[in-house]
Design an enzyme around this catalytic site. Structure first.
Site, PDB file in Angstrom:
ATOM      1  N   GLY A   1       0.803  -1.216   0.000  1.00 50.67           N
ATOM      2  CA  GLY A   1       0.000   0.000   0.000  1.00 50.67           C
ATOM      3  C   GLY A   1       0.834   1.262   0.000  1.00 50.67           C
ATOM      4  O   GLY A   1       1.968   1.286  -0.466  1.00 50.67           O
TER       5      GLY A   1
ATOM      6  N   GLU B   1      -5.784  -7.859  -6.365  1.00 51.47           N
ATOM      7  CA  GLU B   1      -5.259  -7.772  -5.009  1.00 51.47           C
ATOM      8  C   GLU B   1      -4.154  -6.722  -4.979  1.00 51.47           C
ATOM      9  O   GLU B   1      -3.141  -6.853  -5.681  1.00 51.47           O
ATOM     10  CB  GLU B   1      -4.708  -9.121  -4.550  1.00 51.47           C
ATOM     11  CG  GLU B   1      -4.169  -9.083  -3.119  1.00 51.47           C
ATOM     12  CD  GLU B   1      -3.531 -10.387  -2.706  1.00 51.47           C
ATOM     13  OE1 GLU B   1      -2.959 -10.430  -1.589  1.00 51.47           O
ATOM     14  OE2 GLU B   1      -3.581 -11.360  -3.482  1.00 51.47           O
ATOM     15  N   LEU B   2      -4.310  -5.687  -4.188  1.00 56.21           N
ATOM     16  CA  LEU B   2      -3.358  -4.586  -4.144  1.00 56.21           C
ATOM     17  C   LEU B   2      -1.950  -5.090  -3.810  1.00 56.21           C
ATOM     18  O   LEU B   2      -1.739  -5.705  -2.765  1.00 56.21           O
ATOM     19  CB  LEU B   2      -3.797  -3.551  -3.104  1.00 56.21           C
ATOM     20  CG  LEU B   2      -2.887  -2.326  -2.943  1.00 56.21           C
ATOM     21  CD1 LEU B   2      -2.852  -1.506  -4.225  1.00 56.21           C
ATOM     22  CD2 LEU B   2      -3.343  -1.470  -1.767  1.00 56.21           C
ATOM     23  N   ASP B   3      -1.015  -4.837  -4.742  1.00 59.22           N
ATOM     24  CA  ASP B   3       0.394  -5.217  -4.566  1.00 59.22           C
ATOM     25  C   ASP B   3       0.551  -6.708  -4.295  1.00 59.22           C
ATOM     26  O   ASP B   3       1.523  -7.137  -3.659  1.00 59.22           O
ATOM     27  CB  ASP B   3       1.037  -4.408  -3.429  1.00 59.22           C
ATOM     28  CG  ASP B   3       1.058  -2.914  -3.711  1.00 59.22           C
ATOM     29  OD1 ASP B   3       1.175  -2.538  -4.886  1.00 59.22           O
ATOM     30  OD2 ASP B   3       0.919  -2.128  -2.759  1.00 59.22           O
ATOM     31  N   GLY B   4      -0.390  -7.506  -4.802  1.00 58.61           N
ATOM     32  CA  GLY B   4      -0.368  -8.935  -4.512  1.00 58.61           C
ATOM     33  C   GLY B   4      -0.186  -9.816  -5.717  1.00 58.61           C
ATOM     34  O   GLY B   4      -0.304 -11.044  -5.605  1.00 58.61           O
TER      35      GLY B   4
END
Length: 298
Positions: free
Chosen positions: A216, A241-244
């Site tokens: 994040g 998925e954020l930064d996933g």
């Protein structure tokens, strides 16, 4: 196409060379079948790399470079024959890409210029085997720099109220430029699920931390507050998925208690630019295979 963006630079591109990428359930006979097929069609294998993930009932991955005389004329037949003779039998996910068909990049950037500059420098030097089709930004700051290289620069402002319309315009610009891949070179906006779905597996982001740590916003501040002794950067494919998403490349550098947040940012910029450039280079050279949320990089 602009004049500079079609330059081949220092890299020698072989018109009769192609790359084959394959992933499939592991079983005996895959390499023999592929090699036999290429031999019977008159191709010469010049490089081959393979990897088996979990040999007991796992996945098999292979990257093959081969030369085939008059490739352009014979490519469609080669693809059709491979699909019928080999790919279907082994349940393969595969593609064949000629080396002389360079991928076209759409680079998205905000106000930080270091990652964009690294890509531009490598492209100018001929070390990045791709065409930079356009640069899209939510700020006008880098227009003069980019346009001086003959590359189109488009400013698409983004606010909370106009985000959907801005993204529709961005997608129109990318499609119009016939870009194959979107590179988020410190583009500080969240990409919508619709955009991600449209370019699935073709959006590369640079995150300024060693994921999965400090996901994040403001990761350097998070790292400083945690008192870490190593900071890093991560290039990954973008998913919802954020930064996933699947990680392509990472690197790190040691820091100490004497480094404040600004020091971490300064040190991190060097890591970010190198990590992103490596990931983009490997993508355009067809060196990456994705399986679930992991990558195999040859």
């Amino acid at each position: 196409m602009n004049r500079l963006a079609s330059t081949t630079g220092n890299k020698e591109v072989k018109k009769d060379r192609a790359c084959m990428l394959i992933s499939c359930p592991d079983q005996p006979g895959i390499v023999a079948a592929v090699s036999r097929f290429l031999h019977e069609h008159g191709a010469n294998i010049v490089q081959s790399d393979q990897y088996t993930m979990d040999p007991d009932g796992g996945m098999f991955f292979i990257r093959i470079e081969f030369d085939l005389l008059e490739l352009d004329r014979r490519l469609d037949t080669l693809i059709m024959d491979f699909s019928e003779v080999v790919a279907h039998k082994f349940n393969m996910n595969w593609r064949i890409t000629p080396e002389n068909r360079k991928k076209r990049l759409a680079i998205f950037v905000s106000k930080e210029d270091h990652c964009l500059l690294e890509l531009l420098w490598q492209w100018q030097a001929g070390d990045l085997n791709a065409d930079i089709a356009l640069v899209v930004s939510n700020h006008p700051d880098m227009r003069e720099l980019v346009e001086s290289m003959g590359i189109p620069y488009h400013v698409v402002p983004v606010t909370a109220e106009t985000k959907q319309q801005a993204e529709e315009e961005q997608m129109r610009l990318v499609a119009e430029a016939q870009a194959d891949c979107v590179v988020l070179a410190r583009y500080m906006q969240i990409i919508s699920p619709a955009f991600i779905k449209h370019y699935k597996g073709r959006i590369i982001n640079i995150h300024h931390s060693f994921l999965p740590a400090f996901v994040g916003g403001k990761p350097y501040a998070q790292a400083y507050n945690r008192g870490v002794k190593i900071i890093g950067a991560t290039a990954h494919y973008v998913t919802e998925e954020l930064d996933g998403g699947p990680i392509i490349e990472q690197d790190v550098q040691r820091v100490s208690h004497r480094d404040d947040v600004n020091d971490l940012k300064r040190i991190g910029r060097h890591i970010e630019r190198i990590v992103l450039a490596r990931a983009v280079s490997w993508h355009v050279e067809d060196r990456i295979l994705v399986h679930e949320n992991k990558t195999v990089v040859f």
